[in-house]
Design a protein around this motif. Structure first.
Motif, PDB file in Angstrom:
ATOM      1  N   UNK A 137       0.797  -1.234   0.000  1.00 29.77           N
ATOM      2  CA  UNK A 137       0.000   0.000   0.000  1.00 29.77           C
ATOM      3  C   UNK A 137       0.830   1.285   0.000  1.00 29.77           C
ATOM      4  N   UNK A 138       2.131   1.180   0.249  1.00 31.57           N
ATOM      5  CA  UNK A 138       2.998   2.349   0.143  1.00 31.57           C
ATOM      6  C   UNK A 138       3.771   2.344  -1.168  1.00 31.57           C
ATOM      7  N   UNK A 139       3.530   1.334  -2.004  1.00 32.87           N
ATOM      8  CA  UNK A 139       4.288   1.161  -3.229  1.00 32.87           C
ATOM      9  C   UNK A 139       3.668   1.838  -4.434  1.00 32.87           C
ATOM     10  N   UNK A 140       4.165   1.476  -5.608  1.00 30.90           N
ATOM     11  CA  UNK A 140       3.730   2.111  -6.849  1.00 30.90           C
ATOM     12  C   UNK A 140       3.407   1.055  -7.895  1.00 30.90           C
ATOM     13  N   UNK A 141       2.498   1.399  -8.798  1.00 32.96           N
ATOM     14  CA  UNK A 141       2.155   0.504  -9.892  1.00 32.96           C
ATOM     15  C   UNK A 141       2.102   1.294 -11.186  1.00 32.96           C
ATOM     16  N   UNK A 142       2.713   0.750 -12.223  1.00 39.80           N
ATOM     17  CA  UNK A 142       2.715   1.391 -13.540  1.00 39.80           C
ATOM     18  C   UNK A 142       2.350   0.332 -14.562  1.00 39.80           C
ATOM     19  N   UNK A 143       1.117   0.344 -15.001  1.00 42.39           N
ATOM     20  CA  UNK A 143       0.668  -0.584 -16.034  1.00 42.39           C
ATOM     21  C   UNK A 143      -0.438   0.096 -16.830  1.00 42.39           C
ATOM     22  N   UNK A 144      -0.709  -0.355 -18.041  1.00 46.19           N
ATOM     23  CA  UNK A 144      -1.634   0.379 -18.919  1.00 46.19           C
ATOM     24  C   UNK A 144      -3.025   0.598 -18.340  1.00 46.19           C
ATOM     25  N   UNK A 145      -3.473  -0.313 -17.459  1.00 45.98           N
ATOM     26  CA  UNK A 145      -4.834  -0.187 -16.938  1.00 45.98           C
ATOM     27  C   UNK A 145      -4.894   0.433 -15.555  1.00 45.98           C
ATOM     28  N   UNK A 146      -3.744   0.597 -14.901  1.00 45.08           N
ATOM     29  CA  UNK A 146      -3.766   1.134 -13.538  1.00 45.08           C
ATOM     30  C   UNK A 146      -2.428   1.747 -13.157  1.00 45.08           C
ATOM     31  N   UNK A 147      -2.519   2.913 -12.509  1.00 44.00           N
ATOM     32  CA  UNK A 147      -1.347   3.582 -11.955  1.00 44.00           C
ATOM     33  C   UNK A 147      -1.628   3.894 -10.491  1.00 44.00           C
ATOM     34  N   UNK A 148      -0.848   3.277  -9.603  1.00 40.48           N
ATOM     35  CA  UNK A 148      -0.908   3.618  -8.186  1.00 40.48           C
ATOM     36  C   UNK A 148       0.183   4.651  -7.952  1.00 40.48           C
ATOM     37  N   UNK A 149      -0.237   5.889  -7.735  1.00 41.57           N
ATOM     38  CA  UNK A 149       0.711   6.983  -7.595  1.00 41.57           C
ATOM     39  C   UNK A 149       0.850   7.379  -6.136  1.00 41.57           C
ATOM     40  N   UNK A 150       1.563   6.549  -5.377  1.00 34.74           N
ATOM     41  CA  UNK A 150       2.064   7.008  -4.089  1.00 34.74           C
ATOM     42  C   UNK A 150       3.220   7.928  -4.434  1.00 34.74           C
ATOM     43  N   UNK A 151       2.997   9.223  -4.314  1.00 33.89           N
ATOM     44  CA  UNK A 151       3.900  10.197  -4.921  1.00 33.89           C
ATOM     45  C   UNK A 151       5.305  10.175  -4.345  1.00 33.89           C
ATOM     46  N   UNK A 152       5.476   9.639  -3.117  1.00 33.87           N
ATOM     47  CA  UNK A 152       6.831   9.536  -2.560  1.00 33.87           C
ATOM     48  C   UNK A 152       7.695   8.570  -3.365  1.00 33.87           C
ATOM     49  N   UNK A 153       7.083   7.729  -4.204  1.00 33.51           N
ATOM     50  CA  UNK A 153       7.836   6.834  -5.068  1.00 33.51           C
ATOM     51  C   UNK A 153       8.250   7.476  -6.377  1.00 33.51           C
ATOM     52  N   UNK A 154       7.734   8.676  -6.667  1.00 29.83           N
ATOM     53  CA  UNK A 154       8.025   9.365  -7.926  1.00 29.83           C
ATOM     54  C   UNK A 154       8.789  10.668  -7.712  1.00 29.83           C
TER      55      UNK A 154
END
Length: 633
Positions: free
Chosen positions: A144-161
């Motif tokens: 839940x603190x991580x990030x996901x980058x895929x065509x159908x979903x982006x989990x933008x926990x901004x501390x990862x970017x």
């Protein structure tokens, strides 16, 4: 943070969720002009699951500056090292030429000739694809603190970017996120504007953050989302769900969340809240890159939840109540009541408060107690949850100082004991509640104490870590201070029966509900590493469902619901069995001394013999009155 517990044949259960510091100082000499730091994340130009990020900090006046990604983020109590997901780090001058950059460590870059620095560019890899066991054990950030980058979903926990310059954490940030126009987007940061590309294929949403803390505190979801909104008093709740196979809908989950959160708001009463609260639910599929760390991470006005998509509706609803209620109660502590270590958090070399018993333990206690207080569960169901925590805590180091563990939570031998904050930590909150009810003739409890602390401190005023126990004692009773110093600062185990007796309760042996892989918390399997098989143990005799269906000790489990059970996939398959609910049709194939045995039937509730909490036969009226004040406050 809340880590959700599921089953593991190897560990019994799989756990799949600061010194008194100092004051923060802000150096302003590095910037000639204190403009917002302009940041962009480009989701229209993702290649190999890597998203381009640009940081434009404005003009520096110093020759050297340092840029960091967080090593640790608030609420996780573990090392995440988000810098290791950065590729192609470049610092460019105003002519577009690269400046000298030294990578000091995993998360830190030092840029020379910084007076010429125009911008920083780099690519961000997501963390979900790197997980082995959901971030437990240090291999990746907790999901839940991580990030996901895929065509159908982006989990933008901004501390990862997005990172920070050492001296500019209190500078404002302007953030632009570009994404395909077809993507649904939700953000805990307020959107300040939207621009369409010339061809209309993409949209750029602009956001504003007053300081770096607000970057880390406001996650976003982009992609194929199912979004529902509802009102709880004066709070707008926004529920964003990503279910890759569309197994679960936001509409169904909304009904559960609305009922629960209305009850929470009623329970909390006049504790300050927020105008909007976001719930981001990522439902993990079974593909290789899916996250595996199940639970949630709290923020001031939102929470990110990761749970398995394979969960049945009832099991998902139960987990959402457990997990989201915990995170929402964090608006009390540490969001409203916290120490200097939390308030002046250092993302690179943090110090930790001694009082995880309060931040996580009391929060977990509220999440358990409010359900019986508001009639969402029966008293027996509440007692069962309390007993579950007592049994789990008994398997951990019960003589370790809780304050010592909290202060050193990243280090051995304390780090493996972190999960106890949800078990013994909650029980500490319960004992304080009972003491206060007894001392005040039922009129005060730990919720009233936390309200008083919220009024004294609040989100903008931290307490001094070493002083808070003395302050709590002065605000309550000497008996509360004695308890804290004996059982929280000191390592004396708690005699829970002594506290239950005050409420006319006692622990005894009884017929208790269990699941299909455990008896009262103990696994009913024996893995044979050499043979690569998993068989039922002698304990299966005391699991009513399997015993009634003729299963015997030594029966090797071959196939469950069409899937062959192996040592390699045991955790995945038995997690599904852990989530089985009565009424489900099942088909299990066993090997009994070379003979195939098939159990094909409908699940019934399974029972075993175990410890239970129940009313004492000779409970006095005074004890019953205290119990009623405790449970129905």
């Amino acid at each position: 943070m809340k880590k959700q517990a599921f089953a593991s044949v190897f560990a019994g259960i799989l756990l799949v969720g600061c010194n008194s510091t100092k004051s923060a100082t802000k150096a302003v000499s590095d910037l000639a002009i204190s403009n917002p730091i302009e940041t962009t994340i480009d989701l229209t130009n993702v290649t190999d699951d890597k998203a381009p990020v640009t940081i434009n900090p404005g003009r520096f006046t110093s020759e050297t500056v340092t840029y960091r990604l967080p090593r640790v983020v608030q609420g996780t109590y573990s090392v995440s090292d988000f810098g290791k997901y950065i590729d192609g780090f470049k610092a460019l001058n105003y002519k577009g030429e690269e400046l000298p950059v030294e990578k000091v460590d995993t998360n830190t870059w030092t840029i020379s000739n910084a007076v010429s620095l125009d911008k920083i560019e780099y690519l961000v890899n997501d963390t979900f694809d790197t997980e082995i066991n959901g971030g437990i054990g240090g291999d990746a950030p907790f999901s839940p603190s991580g990030t996901n980058i895929e065509p159908t979903n982006y989990v933008l926990n901004l501390h990862g970017f997005i990172g920070y310059f050492d001296s500019l954490k209190n500078n404002q940030y302007k953030l632009d996120v570009s994404a395909p126009a077809t993507m649904v987007r939700t953000s805990a940061l307020e959107e300040t504007g939207v621009k369409s590309s010339a061809d209309g294929r993409s949209l750029t949403s602009s956001y504003f953050a007053p300081r770096y803390f607000d970057i880390t505190d406001n996650p976003m979801f982009y992609g194929e989302l199912d979004v529902e909104e509802f009102q709880v008093g004066d709070i707008k709740i926004v529920l964003s769900v990503y279910s890759p196979n569309k197994k679960h809908s936001a509409e169904k989950i909304k009904a559960v969340m609305e009922k629960m959160m209305k009850a929470q708001k009623t329970y909390l009463g006049d504790i300050n809240s927020t105008a909007r609260y976001d719930i981001y639910l990522y439902l993990a599929g079974q593909n290789e890159g899916a996250p595996k760390g199940f639970g949630a991470l709290e923020h001031h006005t939102s929470t990110v939840v990761v749970l398995p998509e394979a969960m049945p509706d009832d099991a998902l609803a139960e987990s959402m109540i457990d997990v989201v209620s915990h995170e929402f109660f964090h608006i009390v502590t540490p969001l409203s009541v916290h120490s200097e270590d939390v308030h002046y958090f250092d993302y690179n070399q943090p110090t930790f408060s001694k009082h995880l018993w309060m931040y996580e333990g009391v929060t977990e206690y509220f999440a358990t107690l409010f359900q019986v207080d508001q009639g969402l569960v029966t008293e027996d169901e509440f007692y069962s949850k309390v007993m579950g925590k007592i049994k789990t805590a008994a398997g951990m180091n019960d003589s370790m100082s809780f304050t010592e563990m909290s202060e050193n939570v990243l280090d051995e031998p304390y780090a493996p004991q972190y999960f106890n904050v949800y078990q013994k930590g909650a029980l500490i909150g319960m004992c304080i509640d009972i003491i206060m009810r007894e001392e005040s003739n039922g009129n005060r409890g730990i919720l009233s104490l936390m309200k008083e602390l919220s009024l004294k401190y609040g989100k903008n005023k931290p307490f001094v870590d070493d002083n808070i126990i003395a302050e709590i004692t002065a605000m309550t009773y000497p008996s509360v201070g004695e308890f804290l110093n004996t059982h929280v600062v000191g390592g004396t185990p708690i005699d829970y029966n002594a506290f239950f007796a005050k409420a006319g309760l006692e622990i005894g042996e009884a017929k208790v509900k269990t699941n299909y892989i455990q008896n009262d918390g103990a696994l009913i399997f024996t893995p044979n590493q050499a043979a690569g098989t998993i068989a039922f143990s002698e304990a299966v005799k005391n699991n009513s469902f399997w015993h009634e269906n003729g299963v015997k000790p030594g029966d090797i489990i071959k196939i469950i619901e069409g899937e062959e059970l192996t040592m390699a996939n045991a955790n995945q398959i038995l997690t599904k069995v852990f989530m089985w609910q009565p009424g489900k049709d099942i088909n299990v194939t066993l090997d009994r001394n070379g003979e195939e045995v098939v159990v094909k039937t409908k699940l019934t509730q399974s029972y075993t013999t175990g410890s239970s909490l129940k009313e004492s036969e000779n409970a006095t009226e005074a004890q019953k009155a205290l119990r009623n004040a405790w449970l129905k406050g």
